[in-house]
Design a protein around this motif. Structure first.
Motif, PDB file in Angstrom:
ATOM      1  N   LEU A   5       0.826  -1.204   0.000  1.00 22.92           N
ATOM      2  CA  LEU A   5       0.000   0.000   0.000  1.00 22.92           C
ATOM      3  C   LEU A   5       0.862   1.256   0.000  1.00 22.92           C
ATOM      4  O   LEU A   5       0.534   2.251  -0.659  1.00 22.92           O
ATOM      5  N   SER A   6       1.983   1.214   0.717  1.00 22.53           N
ATOM      6  CA  SER A   6       2.852   2.398   0.776  1.00 22.53           C
ATOM      7  C   SER A   6       3.454   2.710  -0.594  1.00 22.53           C
ATOM      8  O   SER A   6       3.605   3.878  -0.956  1.00 22.53           O
ATOM      9  N   VAL A   7       3.770   1.674  -1.380  1.00 27.68           N
ATOM     10  CA  VAL A   7       4.312   1.902  -2.724  1.00 27.68           C
ATOM     11  C   VAL A   7       3.283   2.611  -3.601  1.00 27.68           C
ATOM     12  O   VAL A   7       3.620   3.512  -4.377  1.00 27.68           O
ATOM     13  N   ILE A   8       2.014   2.226  -3.468  1.00 29.19           N
ATOM     14  CA  ILE A   8       0.947   2.859  -4.250  1.00 29.19           C
ATOM     15  C   ILE A   8       0.835   4.340  -3.902  1.00 29.19           C
ATOM     16  O   ILE A   8       0.757   5.201  -4.791  1.00 29.19           O
ATOM     17  N   PHE A   9       0.836   4.654  -2.619  1.00 30.65           N
ATOM     18  CA  PHE A   9       0.729   6.051  -2.188  1.00 30.65           C
ATOM     19  C   PHE A   9       1.956   6.861  -2.621  1.00 30.65           C
ATOM     20  O   PHE A   9       1.846   8.005  -3.071  1.00 30.65           O
ATOM     21  N   ILE A  10       3.146   6.266  -2.462  1.00 34.59           N
ATOM     22  CA  ILE A  10       4.383   6.973  -2.826  1.00 34.59           C
ATOM     23  C   ILE A  10       4.420   7.235  -4.326  1.00 34.59           C
ATOM     24  O   ILE A  10       4.875   8.304  -4.773  1.00 34.59           O
ATOM     25  N   SER A  11       3.929   6.293  -5.114  1.00 36.56           N
ATOM     26  CA  SER A  11       3.898   6.473  -6.562  1.00 36.56           C
ATOM     27  C   SER A  11       3.025   7.669  -6.948  1.00 36.56           C
ATOM     28  O   SER A  11       3.421   8.503  -7.780  1.00 36.56           O
ATOM     29  N   TRP A 154     -13.943  -0.731   3.039  1.00 37.07           N
ATOM     30  CA  TRP A 154     -12.603  -0.238   2.734  1.00 37.07           C
ATOM     31  C   TRP A 154     -12.128  -0.713   1.376  1.00 37.07           C
ATOM     32  O   TRP A 154     -11.636   0.077   0.578  1.00 37.07           O
ATOM     33  N   ILE A 155     -12.270  -1.996   1.054  1.00 36.53           N
ATOM     34  CA  ILE A 155     -11.713  -2.514  -0.182  1.00 36.53           C
ATOM     35  C   ILE A 155     -12.393  -1.895  -1.396  1.00 36.53           C
ATOM     36  O   ILE A 155     -11.748  -1.596  -2.407  1.00 36.53           O
ATOM     37  N   PHE A 156     -13.706  -1.654  -1.317  1.00 32.76           N
ATOM     38  CA  PHE A 156     -14.394  -1.037  -2.450  1.00 32.76           C
ATOM     39  C   PHE A 156     -14.060   0.457  -2.555  1.00 32.76           C
ATOM     40  O   PHE A 156     -13.942   0.997  -3.657  1.00 32.76           O
ATOM     41  N   PHE A 157     -13.906   1.113  -1.422  1.00 28.96           N
ATOM     42  CA  PHE A 157     -13.489   2.519  -1.440  1.00 28.96           C
ATOM     43  C   PHE A 157     -12.096   2.634  -2.048  1.00 28.96           C
ATOM     44  O   PHE A 157     -11.840   3.475  -2.918  1.00 28.96           O
ATOM     45  N   PHE A 158     -11.192   1.788  -1.617  1.00 26.55           N
ATOM     46  CA  PHE A 158      -9.823   1.797  -2.138  1.00 26.55           C
ATOM     47  C   PHE A 158      -9.807   1.504  -3.632  1.00 26.55           C
ATOM     48  O   PHE A 158      -9.102   2.154  -4.413  1.00 26.55           O
ATOM     49  N   THR A 163      -8.642   3.220  -8.879  1.00 23.26           N
ATOM     50  CA  THR A 163      -9.025   3.135 -10.296  1.00 23.26           C
ATOM     51  C   THR A 163      -9.169   4.523 -10.898  1.00 23.26           C
ATOM     52  O   THR A 163      -8.727   4.791 -12.023  1.00 23.26           O
ATOM     53  N   PHE A 164      -9.771   5.426 -10.140  1.00 26.02           N
ATOM     54  CA  PHE A 164      -9.929   6.803 -10.611  1.00 26.02           C
ATOM     55  C   PHE A 164      -8.570   7.442 -10.894  1.00 26.02           C
ATOM     56  O   PHE A 164      -8.352   8.049 -11.937  1.00 26.02           O
ATOM     57  N   PHE A 165      -7.639   7.291  -9.948  1.00 27.53           N
ATOM     58  CA  PHE A 165      -6.317   7.889 -10.116  1.00 27.53           C
ATOM     59  C   PHE A 165      -5.575   7.303 -11.312  1.00 27.53           C
ATOM     60  O   PHE A 165      -4.847   8.007 -12.022  1.00 27.53           O
ATOM     61  N   GLN A 166      -5.742   6.005 -11.545  1.00 26.87           N
ATOM     62  CA  GLN A 166      -5.039   5.386 -12.664  1.00 26.87           C
ATOM     63  C   GLN A 166      -5.635   5.795 -14.010  1.00 26.87           C
ATOM     64  O   GLN A 166      -4.905   6.076 -14.961  1.00 26.87           O
TER      65      GLN A 166
END
Length: 366
Positions: A5-11, A154-158, A163-166
């Motif tokens: 999860l931290s890699v996703i946020f850092i990216s 949480w999983i659906f919110f995430f 998906t929106f960001f990508q």
């Protein structure tokens, strides 16, 4: 899962940072950060897929073959190394393309491999893992429905936010006037808005976020030796409740009170609220506070704090075997209504005569 999860946020942070550095005109610092974040960009899509799949399956470790998903990130790391065979990078051209909102589609060579490694490689990885993730989610509907409400939310919110960001990275392909100031302002505005939504979600669901993402408490860690330590300096330790000496309740009324209290606790489960007090119980049942205190002391032979913690411990004992593979003891204790681990361990010891590790070990033997 924490690292994924931290890699996703850092990216995502890196994309916004690069965009701001380019638009600030600071050409001296920009190349270093661009090279630093490039391998992370290539790792993020795999981390997104692996985070969702491991979360749904309840695993907390990657399988051996799943490390192969990070081969593109390894290639990206080699790509940005200052090797003697690497070509000269035209950073001004790269900065111009990023300034035109083409960060995902930079065509200039930025390292060892040709330009297509970046402008075809990144979009391909992003779309491939995004599609694979949603396919996995649709195939795991039955498993997801069995999750508790907090985990499912949480999983659906995430999923939706990620998906929106990508997908927003592909907007430049659909936009004609990429150099319009409005689009640049919109890019920052959209990122900040979604970030604000995440913060609001966390503020409204603190237990969920803490319990599923960044908890690192190990019940069975020998060094902690938690089972042998019960602190007596606990601000939430049960305190005796003053009971008026002249309280008089008729036998039939006492039985009615006892039944009402049991029914309310079992059906509404107010003990899951960490701030639930005897005053709240009295208000819910329309019973005088001193009558509640008297009934609990006389019929259950406990004070209010011990009585409500008994319900919390019972709830914890039921939940721990179901959730211990994906949640920590601290998260489950908080979910059971406890405010701190110290309070939980004291209550567990008092209620069962054992500490959690010994208790569940005994359950396995029997």
């Amino acid at each position: 899962m924490n690292r994924l999860l931290s890699v996703i946020f850092i990216s995502r942070f890196g994309q916004v940072l690069i965009f701001l550095l380019v638009n600030s005109g600071d050409g001296a610092i920009f190349p270093y950060f661009y090279q630093l974040f490039t391998p992370i960009y290539y790792a993020a899509p795999a981390c997104f897929y692996l985070y969702v799949t491991t979360f749904i399956s309840g695993r907390n470790r990657l399988r051996k073959f799943e490390w192969l998903y990070f081969v593109p990130a390894l290639l990206a790391f080699i790509h940005v190394l200052p090797l003697p065979v690497s070509s000269v990078v035209r950073w001004e051209s790269i900065a111009n393309e990023i300034d035109q909102n083409k960060q995902l589609f930079v065509t200039e060579r930025s390292g060892l491999f040709p330009g297509w490694f970046y402008y075809l490689g990144r979009p391909f990885l992003l779309l491939t893992y995004l599609t694979a993730t949603w396919i996995t989610v649709f195939r795991s509907k039955v498993r997801i429905e069995k999750m508790d409400t907090g985990a499912r939310n949480w999983i659906f919110f995430f999923l939706r936010v990620a998906t929106f960001f990508q997908l927003i990275s592909f907007i430049p392909l659909l936009t004609l006037d990429l150099e319009a100031p409005l689009f640049k302002a919109s890019f920052i505005l959209i990122n900040c808005t979604v970030l604000l939504m995440i913060i609001i979600f966390i503020l409204h669901q603190p237990k969920l976020f803490y319990g599923y993402l960044f908890v690192a408490v190990d019940l069975d860690h020998d060094k902690d030796n938690t089972d042998d330590k019960v602190s007596i300096n606990d601000p939430e330790l049960p305190k005796s409740t003053a009971v008026p000496k002249k309280t008089t309740i008729l036998p039939d009324q006492l039985i009615s009170y006892v039944d009402s209290m049991k029914s309310f606790m079992e059906s509404k489960r107010p003990y899951l609220q960490s701030d639930f007090q005897i005053v709240d119980l009295a208000n819910e049942l329309n019973i005088p506070v001193h009558h509640c205190s008297y009934v609990i002391n006389s019929s259950f032979d406990k004070n209010f704090r011990d009585w409500i913690n008994g319900y919390r411990i019972t709830f914890f004992i039921r939940q721990y075997p179901l959730k211990s593979d994906r949640m920590t003891i601290e998260a489950i204790a908080y979910e059971s209504g406890f405010k701190s681990l110290t309070t939980f361990y004291n209550a567990f010891k008092k209620e069962t005569g054992l500490m959690p590790k010994a208790f569940f070990s005994q359950q396995l033997v029997s």
